[in-house]
Each structure stands twice: as C-alpha cells, then as structure tokens.
Write a protein that holds these residues in place. Sequence first.
Motif, PDB file in Angstrom:
ATOM      1  N   LEU A 549      30.131  48.601  52.883  1.00 41.22           N
ATOM      2  CA  LEU A 549      31.487  48.065  52.781  1.00 41.22           C
ATOM      3  C   LEU A 549      32.026  47.897  54.197  1.00 41.22           C
ATOM      4  CD1 LEU A 549      34.000  47.290  51.112  1.00 41.22           C
ATOM      5  CD2 LEU A 549      34.693  49.693  51.200  1.00 41.22           C
ATOM      6  N   THR A 569      33.235  42.249  53.990  1.00 38.44           N
ATOM      7  CA  THR A 569      32.129  42.011  53.058  1.00 38.44           C
ATOM      8  C   THR A 569      31.807  43.311  52.336  1.00 38.44           C
ATOM      9  OG1 THR A 569      30.485  42.466  54.778  1.00 38.44           O
ATOM     10  CG2 THR A 569      31.156  40.165  54.456  1.00 38.44           C
ATOM     11  N   ALA A 570      31.192  43.162  51.189  1.00 35.69           N
ATOM     12  CA  ALA A 570      30.746  44.315  50.397  1.00 35.69           C
ATOM     13  C   ALA A 570      29.399  43.972  49.783  1.00 35.69           C
ATOM     14  CB  ALA A 570      31.757  44.648  49.308  1.00 35.69           C
ATOM     15  N   ARG A 578      37.221  45.682  42.857  1.00 35.39           N
ATOM     16  CA  ARG A 578      38.351  45.499  43.751  1.00 35.39           C
ATOM     17  C   ARG A 578      38.338  46.543  44.859  1.00 35.39           C
ATOM     18  NH1 ARG A 578      42.441  42.119  41.962  1.00 35.39           N
ATOM     19  NH2 ARG A 578      42.131  41.307  39.852  1.00 35.39           N
ATOM     20  N   VAL A 579      38.666  46.080  46.045  1.00 40.80           N
ATOM     21  CA  VAL A 579      38.877  46.976  47.176  1.00 40.80           C
ATOM     22  C   VAL A 579      40.310  47.472  47.101  1.00 40.80           C
ATOM     23  CG1 VAL A 579      39.013  47.158  49.685  1.00 40.80           C
ATOM     24  CG2 VAL A 579      37.165  45.848  48.619  1.00 40.80           C
ATOM     25  N   VAL A 597      36.575  41.506  45.074  1.00 37.71           N
ATOM     26  CA  VAL A 597      35.312  41.214  45.742  1.00 37.71           C
ATOM     27  C   VAL A 597      34.665  40.048  45.012  1.00 37.71           C
ATOM     28  CG1 VAL A 597      33.070  42.107  46.458  1.00 37.71           C
ATOM     29  CG2 VAL A 597      35.065  43.636  46.372  1.00 37.71           C
ATOM     30  N   GLY A 601      30.148  38.718  47.571  1.00 36.30           N
ATOM     31  CA  GLY A 601      30.452  39.915  48.333  1.00 36.30           C
ATOM     32  C   GLY A 601      31.550  39.744  49.362  1.00 36.30           C
ATOM     33  N   ARG A 602      32.258  38.637  49.308  1.00 44.42           N
ATOM     34  CA  ARG A 602      33.317  38.387  50.292  1.00 44.42           C
ATOM     35  C   ARG A 602      34.602  39.089  49.848  1.00 44.42           C
ATOM     36  NH1 ARG A 602      37.008  33.821  50.988  1.00 44.42           N
ATOM     37  NH2 ARG A 602      37.691  33.740  53.166  1.00 44.42           N
ATOM     38  N   VAL A 603      35.303  39.652  50.826  1.00 40.77           N
ATOM     39  CA  VAL A 603      36.593  40.303  50.599  1.00 40.77           C
ATOM     40  C   VAL A 603      37.634  39.573  51.430  1.00 40.77           C
ATOM     41  CG1 VAL A 603      37.920  42.448  50.764  1.00 40.77           C
ATOM     42  CG2 VAL A 603      35.469  42.529  50.216  1.00 40.77           C
ATOM     43  N   VAL A 626      36.410  51.592  47.415  1.00 41.01           N
ATOM     44  CA  VAL A 626      35.983  50.929  46.190  1.00 41.01           C
ATOM     45  C   VAL A 626      35.486  52.015  45.243  1.00 41.01           C
ATOM     46  CG1 VAL A 626      34.470  49.221  45.133  1.00 41.01           C
ATOM     47  CG2 VAL A 626      35.342  48.862  47.444  1.00 41.01           C
TER      48      VAL A 626
END
Length: 656
Positions: A549, A569-570, A578-579, A597, A601-603, A626
């Motif tokens: 993360l 990114t995750a 959700r972050v 997310v 994997g983009r935040v 997360v």
Amino acid sequence: MGHMRERVRRRRVTGVAIAAALAAAPAGAGAAPVALPPVDVSPAGSSATAPRAGMDASGALVVVWQAPRAGGPAVWASTRPPAGAPGAPVAISAAGGGSAPALAVAPSGEAVAAWWRAGDAGTVVQAARRAPGGAFGAPVDLSAPGAFAPQVALAADGGAVVAWLRFDGAGTVVEAAVRPPGGAFGPPIPLSSPGRDAFAPQVAVAPGGRVAVAWNRGRPPVVEAALGTLTDGFAAARPLSEAGEDAYDPQIALTPGGGALVAWTRSDGASARTQLAVLPADPGAAPGAPVSVSAPGADATQPQVAVDAAGAAVLTWRRGAGGAERVQALTRSPAGVLSAPVDVSPAGAGAADPRLALDAAGRAVIAWRRTDGSDPRVQIATRDPGGAFAEPVSVSARGAVVADPRVALDGGGNGVVTWRRATGDDDIVQIAGLDDAPPVLLDVEVPASAVAGDPVRLGVRARDVWSPLAPGPTWSFGPGAGALGASIEHTFPVRGTYLVRIAQADAIGRVAVAERTIDVTPPAPVSALRAPAGTPPRAATSLRRPVALRIGWGWQRRADRVWLRVTGTAGRALAGRRVIVERRVGGGTRVLCRVPVTRSGRVAGRCRVDALMRHGTIALRVRARVTATRTTRARALPYVTRTLVPAPRKPPAATP
C-alpha cells in the motif's frame, strides 16, 4: 469519468492551433454590429401598434405594444432572455384596456411600463412594474381622471418618474409621479402652470434621484423644463426657448453635473431649426441661450438627444422636405463644443422618425424609417465610442410598409431595433438584434492549485445574447497543450505556474477570452509499508499474504474550500476495497474520508478539511489503512503530519 476523459482526448487540439485561432479571430471591439434577421414578436392578426423596447445589462429584452383584445385595446408584453427566443405575448393591462404604452428598462432587468386606460370618469394613467427576470405585476393608478400620453424613465438604481398630460377642465397641464428606489409611486405633482395648454412631456431620471421633465406650452408654444429630485420634488419650471417663435417637440437628457440638455424644434415662420439649450442644476442660474445646431435653408424637425457617462452628447434630427429628407447628427463634447452636422441616412431616399440610443460608454445607434415608396425600410447607423457613424444598414425586410422605429442598447455592445410592419390589414411588431459583442463566459472553473501528475477538472459556461456559439470553448495550457469542451480534465506534468486561457467564439466571429493562473506543486513523497518479512503468521491469518500500500498526500484548494488529496497504489488483491483516511484527535482517531481502490489498484480521492481550519492554518496528523480480507494482510501506514497555511486568495481575472 473515464468516458469523459476519453472524449476529451479525442477532441484534443494543440496549443499552437489555439493560439493561431485566437490571433485570427476578431475580439468584437471596433467591428460594426451585425444586424440579425427580423423576428415577429406580436402574433399575426393582432393589429399591433406603438411598439417600445428596452434591454438590461445582461442583454435580456422587454417589448411592449398596444393591440386589441376582448373589451377594447390592451397593452401586451413579450420578454426574451439572453440567447433565447421572444416569449409568448401577455396582456399586462387590466380590465378597462390600455393605450399608448411607454417603457423603461434598467440595467438590473427591472422594467416599468405606463399607459392610459379608459374609465367612467375619464382616462387614467397606469403603471406596472416588472421585477428582474419576472413578470409584470398588477397595474396601479397614477393620475386623476382626464390623463393621457404618459412617458416613463427608470434609473439604474431603481428610481422612476412618469409624466403625462391631463385635461383639468380648462386646458391640458403636465403632471408627474415619482418613485424612489424600492418604494412606490407618490401622488401626482403639477409641473406646468394652468391657463395655457401644455403638450409633449418628456422625462429623464439618473441614479441618485435627479429627475427632469420638459414640455411645450402656450400659443405660440414655448419650451419649458423643470429639474428636481425623487425626494424633494421639482423646482419651478423655467422657459428655455425664445418668446415669439413656435418651439415644440422637446427632448431632454440629464448631464453628469446635475443639469440637463434640452433640444427642440423652433419655427420662425420661414423654416424650422433644431435648437439646443443647457439647463443648469442650480435653480437660481439662468438657462443657457438657445443654439441652432441645424443649418439654415431647410426644415429640421424630430430632434433626439442623449448623454453618455462622461457627459458627451449626441443629437440627431430630420432635415429637408419633399422626399429628400435626411437624418443628420452631431456630437457635443463634455466641455460644450459642438461638431459639424453630418448626414447619417443615405442619399436618394427620404428619411423620417429618427430615434437615438446612446450607452454609458459612448456607443450610439440611430434608427429611422426610409420613406422610399418602392422600398420602405427601417435603417440604422452605428457609432463606436469616439468614432464616426458607419454606413447605413437596412434591418427590416423588403415588401412591407414600416413605422414606429425604436432602438435600445444593453451597454455591452448588443442592441435591438423594433418597429411595426404593415401587411395589408394587419400590423406586426418585429425586432432585429444588433450583435456587436463577444460571448459572455460564466462559471469559469479553474482551481488555484493542483498537484503535478493528478488530473484536474476544468469547466466553463458560455452564452451569447444574439448569435449561436461556435464549437468550443477552447482551452490553452501553454505550448503544445490544449483541449476543447465545456467540461474537461487536464493533467499538468510538472510543477510551475501555468496560464490557463479559455476562448469562446460565436457564429459571427466575436471571441471572448478569460485567463486564470494555476500553481502546480510536485507530488508529496510517498510512504510504503509492507508486512515485516519473516513475521510468523498467526493461525487465524495463515492464509493471508502481505499486500503493498503506497499513499501520497497533497493539498487542493478552490475558492474557500480545501481538500487533502490522497493518491497512490495498492495491491490488486485490494481492488474494490476502500482506503480509510484517519486523523488523530487526542487519544483516539476519527475518519476523514474513504477512498476507493480501482480494479487496477489505483487510489485517488480527497477529504474535505476546510472546516478544520484554525487561525488560517490546517494541521493534521493522518494515516491511511485498509481493512484485511481473508487472503490478504494490509497494515495501517504510520501517521504523518500535514500542515497548510493558505496564502491570500488572488483576485479573479476579469471575464470579457
């Protein structure tokens, strides 16, 4: 959102092309106005007469006229919003009818219409008010019975005056009613002295409450005028024309110094001349001696006078006879210097009924009726501030008799001409728009700051008073970068201060341009945390594996709103989760926001934080985490401190 970005990419254009288009397109200043094709305002079969029109500062239009309905004549009104179409006519006079309407429209959009109606005891002058953007209210009586021929004026601050003639049993006298801003019309005020008939009242009112009324009185008629205020009434009327000569058809305009200019027609028995006199603001000062502004040798009648915000004036009249009449005009400087008269209408055809409109900046339009029996037309001549009158342009179509031309301006380069078109047994009110202004850019959405590499949403709304909009708007972000569209996203690649330029053209080539600056900061350093290597899994989590993360922090501000931007990114195993962004408060935590997310994997998201501002500063101790799934383990990142001291807001750039 992805579909919108893809649409913008397909319409992407280069900054070089944008700059070339802006350089080639006219900006509207100094170009002759374009007269649009005529449009009917009153319906066929209504036998409309006496059209009057006015525009507010936004370009909205109000038109009134007289036409019959069941029970007798009535006053009708139609309104047109900027970029819209004339609305359906609505009768604004009540039962009992209405005749001879007068109209005034303020820059705010407020309008006042006045007319006279028949009554059991005699004719009564009525008035109705229209609130900006609304409908006309119920009419109110202003006069005692026996009144007719109303005239109305309305100031930018809402002060109004209506004057009329009334038969008092022995003769006709001039009376007026005044209304302070936000108030109601007061009782009638007598202006002319009884004993000799008075005719042709004309009115003017200015912000601050100054009012003026002029008329002609007696036999032979003498031009008189009275100045006053909306609160203190009128000073005694003063004669302006020389005794012993017929003086009639007065026109009046207030000057910035508090006085007035009055023009009229004077006949000495041999010919008629247009004359001008200055009425000083001081009631104890003598009026200026009349000056003949038209040349001798031919009749000069139907004068018009108007004054701009600087005190410069334009005068126009009709001169000549026998089918060879010409419309002439001259200017008067604020210091009182008169220019030589010039012909405004073309040679070879008669001209009649000149009407003048002059805005505060000095832009002028004169409309008249061309009296050529084979091709009667409504024509106009325009003048840019400080310039000369351009060549005449016909605004009405061929094949119909025309009458009652009128012209109005909105103060921003747009105007309207209205007239009555006769077709056999029917008369129809028509209008033609005058487009001499670029579109107006509204709701420009450009944030003051952004983060390099993050997409930024940009938007704008545009409208044009008369002409359709061309494709656009066009955005320019510097060499080689641009886009088209009313709502777009753009990513600034590196830090720096960028000039964002927005341009929108209309169908006739006028271009509006707005510029904004945006400060782009580099992305914040990212923090990464993995599960410690070699940590023996507990039995309950033996199937879970560490997932990366990475989160970066930044600020975004627009107007008075502030957000904490969350980007990173995750691992794909966290897709759809959700972050959680938490802030430390005392010994506990509170959730600021939750950021999804994506599948890849983009935040990317933001937390609204302006409510946490204290003494001009936002200081947060935040972390991202997360929640775990059955097959993954993602521990919370460590707390970081984010502090923002907002700089003073820059004033927005002016929108053309």
